[in-house]
Design a protein around this motif. Structure first.
Motif, PDB file in Angstrom:
ATOM      1  N   HIS A   1      19.724  52.353   5.153  1.00 50.28           N
ATOM      2  CA  HIS A   1      19.062  53.487   5.814  1.00 50.28           C
ATOM      3  C   HIS A   1      17.674  53.103   6.343  1.00 50.28           C
ATOM      4  N   ARG A   2      17.061  52.053   5.735  1.00 48.58           N
ATOM      5  CA  ARG A   2      15.717  51.608   6.123  1.00 48.58           C
ATOM      6  C   ARG A   2      15.637  51.295   7.613  1.00 48.58           C
ATOM      7  N   MET A   3      16.753  50.857   8.192  1.00 49.71           N
ATOM      8  CA  MET A   3      16.771  50.535   9.622  1.00 49.71           C
ATOM      9  C   MET A   3      16.361  51.761  10.462  1.00 49.71           C
ATOM     10  N   HIS A   4      16.778  52.949  10.027  1.00 47.04           N
ATOM     11  CA  HIS A   4      16.392  54.191  10.726  1.00 47.04           C
ATOM     12  C   HIS A   4      14.872  54.382  10.625  1.00 47.04           C
ATOM     13  N   HIS A   5      14.323  54.084   9.449  1.00 48.82           N
ATOM     14  CA  HIS A   5      12.889  54.274   9.216  1.00 48.82           C
ATOM     15  C   HIS A   5      12.040  53.144   9.780  1.00 48.82           C
ATOM     16  N   ALA A   6      12.672  52.011  10.111  1.00 46.33           N
ATOM     17  CA  ALA A   6      11.917  50.854  10.610  1.00 46.33           C
ATOM     18  C   ALA A   6      11.496  51.038  12.065  1.00 46.33           C
ATOM     19  N   ASP A   7      11.971  52.086  12.716  1.00 46.68           N
ATOM     20  CA  ASP A   7      11.544  52.338  14.105  1.00 46.68           C
ATOM     21  C   ASP A   7      10.038  52.616  14.086  1.00 46.68           C
ATOM     22  N   SER A   8       9.282  51.884  14.916  1.00 49.45           N
ATOM     23  CA  SER A   8       7.822  51.993  14.867  1.00 49.45           C
ATOM     24  C   SER A   8       7.316  53.265  15.544  1.00 49.45           C
TER      25      SER A   8
ATOM     26  N   GLN B   1       5.891  49.356   7.039  1.00 50.29           N
ATOM     27  CA  GLN B   1       4.874  48.315   7.179  1.00 50.29           C
ATOM     28  C   GLN B   1       5.514  46.933   7.323  1.00 50.29           C
ATOM     29  N   GLN B   2       6.682  46.783   6.706  1.00 51.10           N
ATOM     30  CA  GLN B   2       7.432  45.533   6.753  1.00 51.10           C
ATOM     31  C   GLN B   2       7.873  45.175   8.184  1.00 51.10           C
ATOM     32  N   TYR B   3       7.965  46.195   9.036  1.00 59.42           N
ATOM     33  CA  TYR B   3       8.446  45.975  10.410  1.00 59.42           C
ATOM     34  C   TYR B   3       7.427  46.478  11.430  1.00 59.42           C
ATOM     35  N   PRO B   4       6.333  45.715  11.659  1.00 61.78           N
ATOM     36  CA  PRO B   4       5.350  46.160  12.642  1.00 61.78           C
ATOM     37  C   PRO B   4       5.963  46.207  14.049  1.00 61.78           C
ATOM     38  N   PRO B   5       5.418  47.057  14.921  1.00 68.59           N
ATOM     39  CA  PRO B   5       6.010  47.169  16.258  1.00 68.59           C
ATOM     40  C   PRO B   5       5.959  45.846  17.010  1.00 68.59           C
ATOM     41  N   SER B   6       7.106  45.286  17.338  1.00 64.64           N
ATOM     42  CA  SER B   6       7.165  44.049  18.126  1.00 64.64           C
ATOM     43  C   SER B   6       8.509  44.013  18.820  1.00 64.64           C
ATOM     44  N   LYS B   7       8.569  43.213  19.878  1.00 73.82           N
ATOM     45  CA  LYS B   7       9.811  43.064  20.624  1.00 73.82           C
ATOM     46  C   LYS B   7      10.880  42.478  19.682  1.00 73.82           C
ATOM     47  N   TYR B   8      10.424  41.533  18.842  1.00 75.99           N
ATOM     48  CA  TYR B   8      11.325  40.865  17.897  1.00 75.99           C
ATOM     49  C   TYR B   8      11.972  41.875  16.936  1.00 75.99           C
ATOM     50  N   ASN B   9      11.131  42.756  16.363  1.00 79.28           N
ATOM     51  CA  ASN B   9      11.644  43.737  15.396  1.00 79.28           C
ATOM     52  C   ASN B   9      12.474  44.837  16.044  1.00 79.28           C
ATOM     53  N   SER B  10      12.531  44.843  17.378  1.00 82.35           N
ATOM     54  CA  SER B  10      13.275  45.904  18.062  1.00 82.35           C
ATOM     55  C   SER B  10      14.551  45.394  18.714  1.00 82.35           C
ATOM     56  N   SER B  11      14.937  44.134  18.431  1.00 78.55           N
ATOM     57  CA  SER B  11      16.166  43.645  19.064  1.00 78.55           C
ATOM     58  C   SER B  11      17.379  44.185  18.318  1.00 78.55           C
TER      59      SER B  11
END
Ligand SMILES: [Zn+2]
Ligand SMILES: [Zn+2]
Length: 280
Positions: free
Chosen positions: A115-122, A241-251
């Motif tokens: 479910h963390r993937m839903h919350h990882a959206d920056s 916090q583990q997934y800061p906004p970046s192009k990499y984290n949004s692929s």
């Protein structure tokens, strides 16, 4: 395509377009990342989720309800309440099950990874409301199918519930901000954008609140309602916090493989909980 799916798709695109236009015209918050990076991955994950759902459950959830009826499975096929009551109770039952499913996904570590993937959206906007890991969609389908069979929920109630859940999710994830007084009035009944953004806060005590996707009364009834976050909505720290906004984290690849990542150890969440504990 049958008439039923055509109505459902029209409502989906109608609500999506309306909320996307509103957030384009009056954005509540500004995203750190360009829209196209997040939208590409978020919308791709929706398509993958829909294809997988179709493959594992070709009959759809309304089909499960018809199967229950044909085989006299579930409480309602024995108690036989009036049809209108069966529909109302059926919709309420499914919504309550989804509330508890959401709490479970936060509570159990392996489910939280998914479910963390839903919350990882920056950033939170209409597409976040559709961004769920395909494994979460599969598990949720199984839970909903079991809930339908247990109660014998009528097919019409299943369709109403699914359309409403989808529309509410797009509505309360949209990046708009209603005036606080209107928001507070609306919050007596439904989960508003402000309330759901509290659920997307980086702080654990706030993430673990406002679990409802549609109505706010489950959170009030089960003690998880939070009307205000510690920070104002304008500068609430959203995401993980583990997934800061970046192009990499949004692929798309990152989104799909996120459940394999180790849980964060030095998160704001831990710090926040420590503050909370010291205040007790
Ligand atoms: Zn959640
Ligand atoms: Zn959300």
């Amino acid at each position: 395509m049958n008439e039923n799916s055509l109505i459902r798709l029209s409502i989906f695109f109608g609500v999506f377009s309306l909320m996307a236009l509103l957030e384009l015209a009056w954005p509540a918050r500004h995203a750190a990342l360009k829209r196209r990076y997040r939208w590409q991955a978020n919308l791709s994950v929706v398509v993958i989720g829909a294809i997988i759902a179709r493959l594992i459950l070709p009959a759809t959830l309304a089909g499960v309800a018809i199967f229950a009826q044909d085989n006299q499975l579930g409480l309602f096929h024995h108690l036989v309440p009036p049809p209108w009551l069966a529909i109302v109770l059926g919709v309420l039952w499914l919504d309550c099950v989804i509330y508890w499913q959401h709490r479970l996904f936060h509570r159990v570590p392996v489910l939280w990874r998914i479910h963390r993937m839903h919350h990882a959206d920056s950033h939170v906007d209409t597409t976040t409301g559709l961004r769920f890991h395909p494994v979460e969609i599969m598990l949720s389908l199984g839970i909903k199918a079991a809930a339908i069979l247990l109660l014998g929920v009528p097919a019409l109630a299943v369709v109403i519930f699914e359309v409403a859940l989808n529309a509410f999710s797009i509505f309360n994830h949209s990046n708009i901000r209603l005036p606080q007084n209107i928001d507070d009035k609306l919050a007596r009944l439904v989960i508003t954008q402000r309330l759901h953004r509290i659920h997307h806060s980086q702080y654990a005590a706030e993430t673990n609140s406002n679990f409802g996707f549609s109505v706010s009364w489950w959170d009030k009834l089960f003690g998880s309602f939070k009307a205000r976050a510690q920070q104002p909505d304008e500068n609430l720290d959203i995401g993980q916090q583990q997934y800061p906004p970046s192009k990499y984290n949004s692929s798309l690849w990152r989104l799909l493989t996120m459940p394999l990542d180790k849980p964060a150890t030095d998160t704001k969440s831990a710090a926040y909980n420590a503050i909370d504990d010291s205040q007790k």
